[in-house]
Design a protein around this motif. Structure first.
Motif, mmCIF file in Angstrom:
data_model
loop_
_atom_site.group_PDB
_atom_site.id
_atom_site.type_symbol
_atom_site.label_atom_id
_atom_site.label_comp_id
_atom_site.label_asym_id
_atom_site.label_seq_id
_atom_site.Cartn_x
_atom_site.Cartn_y
_atom_site.Cartn_z
ATOM 1 N N GLU A 72 -41.108 15.472 5.743
ATOM 2 C CA GLU A 72 -42.211 14.632 5.467
ATOM 3 C C GLU A 72 -43.176 15.355 4.440
ATOM 4 O OE1 GLU A 72 -42.212 11.446 6.029
ATOM 5 O OE2 GLU A 72 -40.280 11.804 7.057
ATOM 6 N N LEU A 73 -43.400 16.197 4.675
ATOM 7 C CA LEU A 73 -44.566 17.031 3.639
ATOM 8 C C LEU A 73 -43.962 17.051 2.448
ATOM 9 C CD1 LEU A 73 -45.542 20.544 5.696
ATOM 10 C CD2 LEU A 73 -47.125 18.770 4.248
ATOM 11 N N MET A 74 -42.693 17.238 2.126
ATOM 12 C CA MET A 74 -42.163 17.266 0.787
ATOM 13 C C MET A 74 -42.148 15.956 0.286
ATOM 14 S SD MET A 74 -38.579 19.485 0.823
ATOM 15 C CE MET A 74 -38.154 20.243 2.512
ATOM 16 N N LYS A 75 -41.856 14.854 0.975
ATOM 17 C CA LYS A 75 -41.934 13.433 0.598
ATOM 18 C C LYS A 75 -43.241 13.129 0.179
ATOM 19 C CE LYS A 75 -37.911 11.623 3.099
ATOM 20 N NZ LYS A 75 -37.377 11.173 4.268
ATOM 21 N N SER A 76 -44.428 13.422 0.963
ATOM 22 C CA SER A 76 -45.677 13.028 0.714
ATOM 23 C C SER A 76 -46.302 13.789 -0.406
ATOM 24 C CB SER A 76 -46.371 13.397 1.961
ATOM 25 O OG SER A 76 -46.689 14.832 1.991
ATOM 26 N N ASP A 77 -45.880 14.880 -1.023
ATOM 27 C CA ASP A 77 -46.301 15.500 -2.062
ATOM 28 C C ASP A 77 -45.472 16.254 -2.553
ATOM 29 O OD1 ASP A 77 -47.826 16.994 -3.992
ATOM 30 O OD2 ASP A 77 -49.622 17.338 -2.503
ATOM 31 N N PRO A 78 -44.953 16.052 -3.955
ATOM 32 C CA PRO A 78 -44.075 17.025 -4.457
ATOM 33 C C PRO A 78 -44.360 18.584 -4.643
ATOM 34 C CG PRO A 78 -44.382 15.009 -5.928
ATOM 35 C CD PRO A 78 -45.494 14.931 -4.976
ATOM 36 N N THR A 79 -45.749 18.638 -4.849
ATOM 37 C CA THR A 79 -46.416 20.077 -5.125
ATOM 38 C C THR A 79 -46.011 20.843 -3.778
ATOM 39 O OG1 THR A 79 -48.383 19.809 -4.107
ATOM 40 C CG2 THR A 79 -48.122 19.273 -6.616
ATOM 41 N N HIS A 80 -45.538 20.390 -2.596
ATOM 42 C CA HIS A 80 -45.344 20.787 -1.515
ATOM 43 C C HIS A 80 -43.761 21.279 -1.233
ATOM 44 C CE1 HIS A 80 -48.866 18.806 0.687
ATOM 45 N NE2 HIS A 80 -49.272 19.725 -0.114
ATOM 46 N N VAL A 81 -43.094 20.949 -2.287
ATOM 47 C CA VAL A 81 -41.538 20.863 -2.113
ATOM 48 C C VAL A 81 -40.939 22.427 -2.035
ATOM 49 C CG1 VAL A 81 -39.395 20.900 -3.291
ATOM 50 C CG2 VAL A 81 -40.745 18.830 -3.029
#
Lengths: 219, 219
Positions: A170-179
């Motif tokens: 979910e974190l990755m989906k919410s913000d690409p900079t988190h990937v």
């Protein structure tokens, strides 16, 4: 007669060495996850440097096993105890390698800010350490119940891993900079899940040692 | 004298069994990655079902090792050959487990469309299979050069893994709907990288068997 006594002393020493190696890799897991939670490169380096001692320990224990097998003619039950030691030592060494991989993740993330404070990951690490201790106790005490108990504990680790997996997704989906960071944290949790599998493997070896039957604890 | 001949025959049988087990897990890797590339659940199920035979093979080979160690009194060099077989069989079994995990990934993705045709993943699988064959050849032929050659091949696999990692990371960053599948594909490639590590481990055991020295092939 004397020779026999020497054999059992050697066997006890072997088991003590295995426990010592177990404590070493437990400490390595603990420090590796601590280094990650604090993004502390110094602790991470300590884990990486410590792996050589774990590897040496493996070589020593294996040599002892082979010496015991060759020089003495162990009875069937002792034979299985020694054969099991040779399997356990491989699992312990792999656990040590995973700790090193976690420490290397710390080095890759050093200088960054963590997306969020690590809570579940250290919890997962505690659970796997607990399983490892159980597995080694089951071996030394020849305790079938402790060995079988690992199945349930492994399920709990798998469940926690799935939960963390979904959160990171979910974190990755919410913000690409988190990937980038989320992937690395996911791989760390995957390694912890593998460590739990290794502890479960040890439990399976112990059951085999005690009953002669292969039982899958890991689904 | 007769007994000695029996021992060497048993040792040769043991090595043949190890090679057979090697072929089985090679096939499992091949089919698992094929199932993934085609998202074919039937092939995936075949891999999962086949793992029991791999596990049985492990148990058989281990029993043979222990019997050889106990009933005969092998000389130092044979002792190491048998000790090494016991280590190799563990690596092979883990490789089989990874193939199963890859097949399970197929089942999770069945019915979806792949983000893009798999090209690098099958290539990585081919490289790891090649390494596995080298590792087992090095063992049976007692060939130090083949064993040492695994270092370079493992580096090539690591390099390819890093490249795939970056590509999948970019895919996830570019479109959140890609995250789920990209994570699963990333984990598959991580497993292939682990399979290469297992092959490299086998190479290290072989070097130890032949020289008595531990040499790290995996950096």
């Amino acid at each position: 007669m004397d020779n026999r006594k020497g054999f059992h002393q050697s066997l006890e020493e072997l088991q003590r060495d295995l426990l010592r190696m177990g404590v070493m890799v437990e400490e390595a897991i603990f420090l590796a996850v601590k280094s990650l939670a604090k993004l502390d490169g110094v602790i991470a380096q300590q884990v990486i440097a410590g792996d050589e001692a774990v590897n040496e320990m493996m070589v020593d224990i294996e040599s002892s096993c082979l010496r015991l097998l060759a020089l003495q003619q162990p009875m069937a039950s002792d034979l299985r105890v020694i054969g099991t030691a040779m399997k356990i030592v491989t699992d312990l060494e792999r656990i040590g390698d995973h700790a090193v991989d976690i420490a290397k993740t710390t080095l890759r993330l050093e200088g960054e800010q963590l997306l969020k404070p690590l809570v579940d990951t250290p919890r997962m690490a505690d659970m796997t350490k607990d399983m490892l201790r159980d597995a080694l106790n089951a071996y030394v005490k020849k305790d079938l119940e402790i060995a079988r108990g690992l199945e349930q504990k492994d399920d709990a680790v798998d469940k926690l891993f799935k939960q963390i997996f979904l959160e990171l997704e979910e974190l990755m989906k919410s913000d690409p900079t988190h990937v980038h960071q989320a992937i690395l944290l996911l791989l760390v949790c995957r390694m912890l899940e593998r460590i739990a599998d290794h502890a479960t493997n040890i439990g399976e070896w112990v059951i085999y040692m005690l009953t002669g039957e292969r039982q899958e604890l890991n689904h």
